[in-house]
Design an enzyme around this catalytic site. Sequence first.
Site: not given
Length: 524
Positions: A86, A198, A282, A285, A330, A415
């Site tokens: 991973h 995880n 603006y 203000r 997760f 997933e």
Amino acid sequence: MKEQTFQYGEAHLNISTALAIASGTVKGCLSENGRIQVRKSAALAAQIAASGTVVYGINTGFGPLCTTTINREETRLLQENILKSHAVGMGEPISRQLAKLMLVLKVHALARGFSGIREETLDRIIWHIEEDLVPVVPEQGSVGASGDLAPLSHLFLPLIGLGRLYDNHEIKPAAEVLKQYGKDPLQLSAKEGLALINGTQFIAAHAVTAVARFHQLLTQADLNAVLMLEGLSASGKPFYRELHELRPFKGNQFVAATIDNLLRGSEIVAAHAHCSRVQDPYSLRCIPQVHGASRTAWLHLKELVETEINSVTDNPLLINESLTISGGNFHGQPLALALDYACVAVSEIGNIADRRVYLSLEGDTPGVPKLLLPSTGLNSGFMILQYTTAALASENKSLCYPASADSIPTSLGQEDHVSMGSISGRKLLQVIGNVEKIQAIELICAAQALDFHAPLKPTPVVESVHRKIRSVIPHIDTDQVMTDYLDAAVLLARTGALITTARTAAAENALPYITLYGELFDVY
């Protein structure tokens, strides 16, 4: 002086403490009660692995391989392989501080005792924190759903002697550093590899950092606004309490009260109290309404982040001897949405600041020359500074597209909805950095405009801030290279030096600075 300590997994972790542990000013440790919980959880994971009961990630493959059973002899190798397979992040490394913050947040979550992690593993991570031996973590690769898998894998490769570490100012192979410090790589046990990777700690570390920087940015924004209001002879009435009681958003009231406090008693404001100008644009203000809305967004993010960093976000969770749950703690959506909202809120602080910079150049304020120089033509004055604020504001708008609006299925469809919260967090820090630069230019322009009101004086707080600016950035009469002044101004804004100056001056003169809803908006 006794060293401050924090008990991982047992005490409530707030954002300030997380940052303090990562910076080394507070020491994190495991309490005896915490160790008992961790031992129970590790024993339960070992029991499951030995029993043959099928539990995801302990004796099965991962993601779409969740139906593939792993035999008892290979459960240790399974946990090591998940870190290797991973660790596929790409791009530049995240900052060392962010990576260290990830370690802190991960220890706190694992120390709750629902993840099957062993004491030995937690102690090793704490050792990395204390020795400032921080893993190198690439910035790209997480989709923010099955946890921040890729960055967390890189974060914990050094536990098994792989990956790279910062050692002082060098990046070295983890194996070399461990040998140098007399440490052997760990042998991971059942569930540990999965528990380590995880979780939402990549997203959360960005969010924690963003809360702190966003907070300072908001405080600086109000201070910049006061400098510009004084410099452009704006009315103080839009900040009166009576107005904001009729639309009582707490963020708006906080900003209005702060600015009203800092304007009261100004000779400059008094000098134009009866001028013919009916109302200001603006960007002057509506400061309470715009800055206040962004403060509300900050408060929302802060509350969600504090919940997240005290949560258990890995999977599966070992609740007790009879209950393990494969769930979705997760998933990064709770933070992803808030980070995207915060991104817009920060960008708006930059947008309105750019408008005030533009106003300061128009030459419509009596006594304040066009382009903030008395002699232009041969000199361009401050004209091009607003080009830079415009460029930064435009860049921020392109970064405001919500990453959480996208979802690309991963893991062969297992997933099938992801948060992209890691991208949300990274973008937010980019936008914050850009707005800090816009604020630097605004304070240069505001200080220059304020110079032209002499001998009239602003309030003591504003005067002290102006003096601090002038200690590093002079009044400018002719065109010159501004690089050094811009760098100095960014440093003033980014370090909070002007905020400290303002608070000190308020205290010395027994003046209120922030009085309304401070418990909500002035702490994290």
